[in-house]
Design a protein around this motif. Structure first.
Motif, PDB file in Angstrom:
ATOM      1  N   THR A 468       0.867  -0.902   0.054  1.00 19.68           N
ATOM      2  CA  THR A 468       0.447   0.068   0.124  1.00 19.68           C
ATOM      3  C   THR A 468       0.771   1.577   0.076  1.00 19.68           C
ATOM      4  O   THR A 468       1.791   1.304   0.741  1.00 19.68           O
ATOM      5  CB  THR A 468      -1.109   0.182   0.668  1.00 19.68           C
ATOM      6  OG1 THR A 468      -1.804   1.092   1.277  1.00 19.68           O
ATOM      7  CG2 THR A 468      -0.132   0.084   2.616  1.00 19.68           C
ATOM      8  N   TYR A 475      -4.269   7.353  -1.876  1.00 17.80           N
ATOM      9  CA  TYR A 475      -3.437   6.303  -1.243  1.00 17.80           C
ATOM     10  C   TYR A 475      -4.227   4.800  -2.670  1.00 17.80           C
ATOM     11  O   TYR A 475      -5.196   5.107  -2.728  1.00 17.80           O
ATOM     12  CB  TYR A 475      -3.229   5.426   0.051  1.00 17.80           C
ATOM     13  CG  TYR A 475      -5.185   5.177   0.938  1.00 17.80           C
ATOM     14  CD1 TYR A 475      -4.368   3.460   0.709  1.00 17.80           C
ATOM     15  CD2 TYR A 475      -5.828   6.233   0.835  1.00 17.80           C
ATOM     16  CE1 TYR A 475      -6.357   3.067   1.015  1.00 17.80           C
ATOM     17  CE2 TYR A 475      -6.725   5.547   2.153  1.00 17.80           C
ATOM     18  CZ  TYR A 475      -7.121   3.980   2.036  1.00 17.80           C
ATOM     19  OH  TYR A 475      -7.891   3.823   2.045  1.00 17.80           O
ATOM     20  N   TYR A 477      -2.387   0.321  -4.049  1.00 15.42           N
ATOM     21  CA  TYR A 477      -2.563  -0.826  -3.702  1.00 15.42           C
ATOM     22  C   TYR A 477      -1.480  -1.352  -4.757  1.00 15.42           C
ATOM     23  O   TYR A 477      -1.786  -0.824  -6.349  1.00 15.42           O
ATOM     24  CB  TYR A 477      -3.236  -1.921  -3.274  1.00 15.42           C
ATOM     25  CG  TYR A 477      -4.078  -1.425  -1.890  1.00 15.42           C
ATOM     26  CD1 TYR A 477      -3.597  -1.724  -0.593  1.00 15.42           C
ATOM     27  CD2 TYR A 477      -5.172  -1.025  -2.523  1.00 15.42           C
ATOM     28  CE1 TYR A 477      -3.785  -1.522   0.254  1.00 15.42           C
ATOM     29  CE2 TYR A 477      -6.254  -0.433  -0.298  1.00 15.42           C
ATOM     30  CZ  TYR A 477      -5.195  -0.810   0.757  1.00 15.42           C
ATOM     31  OH  TYR A 477      -6.223  -0.637   1.626  1.00 15.42           O
TER      32      TYR A 477
END
Length: 545
Positions: A468, A475, A477
């Motif tokens: 992550t 944010y 992944y």
């Protein structure tokens, strides 16, 4: 030396600061996270070393079923009669008209324990502290909760004498000693006896943007009237919206060997989306409530004043420092290969200790048994640590062989049972393959982002790397099948959803902060394990991004 605020970054609220000899200690609230009461030590107020948490067994704290942001509130650490005293609240109800909580007392001869089995004190209200008077008497000072809908729920500060011989409070001595100002929401009290006065420090205004700390004093603790400090409040950022630190208030006072005074306070550091005002909304605090330290001086009338004004400073003059005691790292990056059977102090679990019920470490691997979902208040196999920077990468390697879509394991960003997201391995019953999915729970609206386009894992791949990447306001992944070539999953998530300020819009429990960690879920009930090889948390310099 300078104290650079915040001194404890990430979710470290409600600091209770104490000096014993030449050593300072800070105890912080942990809420539903186990073990309870985060603890740090320092010799200079600048560099802080994490110690083992105090409430580290079910005998000391049982939070089974506690709601999110319930559990351990506002621990109070004191030292008297040759031992440490810790008072803490275990809050069982967060939302609604009632605040069911139990206040406990535990003691230890050494700060690292062993701590005694907690004694139940009362359930009058939360944020209790223990004051040791110079005449040998002891008093519990606490917020008082009023459930009546036609009253303010914060009904003043209550004082009750504690008998150390019988180890109980004396209810007949109970009285309300202070009701605060019109700001209301009076909580977090601490009493100090200084130069013939009893000084009462208490928080007001709630733990949001209008949060503040006020001071009142009286010549008599039991019989006197407490007068509020003029030209207050003592500390607040309500009227300093452009300052980096916000929400300063709830905290406690300490003096140095040289007679200097400092105040440890909770604080927050908001950020804003590019299209948002910096004042309204004031921002989003994904790191939760942190700990700051401000220097205090006394005016000619004997009132405490924060150096630099009631908004505080980022860089604070420190006391005389032992420069050999440099225990903190320049940042909080860490790497864990699970070389020891005992978890390091950064890790926390939800509501219960890390036992074989949740998982174990074997052959330098972390094995998490599949348990209930991340939305459960009971058996959750989640091992997590705090976001302590606005920009960081967290990485793991996982071996997992699910055979049902109800089995999931992976890397999690978590605020509470209603607000989290994760990248995980699961099973597609149509294609008969393992797949990688990204999902988010936003106030109990659960969204699977990849669905039929979930990333298929080739049969020959036995281990998968997951990452992550946190970039302040958003944010995402990533995954890899070899640990070298990384693939970004094209889903950017709003980090604000993992902030105190977002959660408070729909819930009375918004007191923790974003966490990152490892999880294993098995809704079939067969407890399929997931094996994690390592966990890496690397903080990044925002200027280099």
């Amino acid at each position: 030396m300078k104290i650079k605020n915040p001194v404890l970054r990430g979710f470290n609220p409600d600091p209770s600061i104490l000096r014993v000899g030449d050593m300072y200690y800070i105890a912080n609230s942990t809420f539903e996270w186990f073990p309870g009461v985060r603890l740090h030590s320092s010799k200079d107020l600048v560099h802080w070393k994490m110690l083992p948490s105090i409430l580290d067994s079910k005998e000391l704290i049982d939070m089974t079923g506690d709601p999110s942001s319930g559990g351990v509130w506002a621990p109070d650490l004191s030292y008297a009669d040759g031992k440490f005293w810790l008072v803490f609240s275990d809050v069982k109800t967060v939302n609604g008209p009632f605040k069911d909580c139990i206040n406990y007392l535990t003691t230890a001869n050494n700060i690292e324990g062993p701590w005694s089995k907690p004694i139940k004190l009362d359930a009058t209200g939360f944020d209790a502290s223990l004051f040791h008077d110079t005449d040998g008497k002891k008093y519990l000072v606490q917020q008082t909760w009023d459930q009546r809908e036609y009253k303010n729920t914060f009904n003043g500060i209550t004082l009750t004498e504690f008998d150390p011989l019988s180890q109980r409070l004396l209810p007949q001595t109970r009285k309300v000693i202070y009701r605060g100002t019109d700001v209301k929401v009076l909580e977090g009290p601490h009493v100090y006896k200084i130069n013939g006065y009893y000084y009462l420090f208490a928080a007001q205004g709630g733990t949001g943007w209008s949060h503040q700390e006020i001071v009142a004093r009286s010549k008599s603790l039991v019989l006197g009237t407490f007068i509020t400090e003029p030209d207050g409040p003592f500390i607040t950022n309500f009227d300093t919206p452009d300052f980096e630190l916000q929400k300063q208030g709830h905290g406690s006072l300490v003096n140095t060997l040289d007679g200097e005074w400092y105040y440890a306070s909770l604080c927050s550091r908001p950020w804003h989306h590019k299209n948002e005002s910096a004042w309204d909304p004031r921002g989003w605090c994904t790191l939760g409530r942190e700990t700051s330290i401000q220097k205090v001086e006394w005016d000619s009338d004997g009132w405490p004043r924060v150096v630099g004004g009631h908004g505080g400073l980022i860089s604070v003059p420190g006391p005389h420092a032992d420069k050999k005691y440099l225990t903190s790292k320049p940042n909080n990056s860490r790497h864990d290969e699970f070389l020891s059977s005992k978890l390091d102090n950064d890790w926390q679990t939800l509501r219960q200790p890390f036992t074989k019920k949740l998982g174990y470490i074997k052959n330098k691997k972390l094995v998490l048994k599949g348990n209930q979902s991340l939305s459960s208040l009971f058996d959750v196999s989640l091992l997590a640590s705090r976001w302590q920077a606005f920009n960081f990468d967290a990485t793991t390697k996982i071996k997992y062989e699910p055979y049902s879509y109800q089995q999931m394991a992976g890397l999690v960003n978590f605020y509470n049972d209603k607000h989290y997201s994760w990248v995980f391995i699961t099973y597609n019953e149509v294609t008969k393959h393992r797949v990688i999915e990204v999902a988010q729970n936003n106030n109990n609206i659960y969204t699977s982002f990849l669905k039929d386009n979930a990333v298929e894992i080739p049969n020959e791949i036995k281990e998968v790397w997951l990452k992550t990447c946190i970039r302040k306001d958003y944010y995402y992944y990533m995954y890899s099948f070899d640990g070298k070539d990384w693939n970004r999953i094209s889903i950017d998530l709003d980090a604000a959803i993992l902030s105190d300020d977002y959660v408070m819009q729909t819930s009375g429990g918004f007191f923790t902060g974003a966490m990152v960690g490892l999880a294993s879920v098995d809704c079939t009930g067969f407890e399929l394990p997931a094996e994690f090889d390592y966990f890496d948390y690397k903080e990044l310099d925002e200027n280099l991004l």
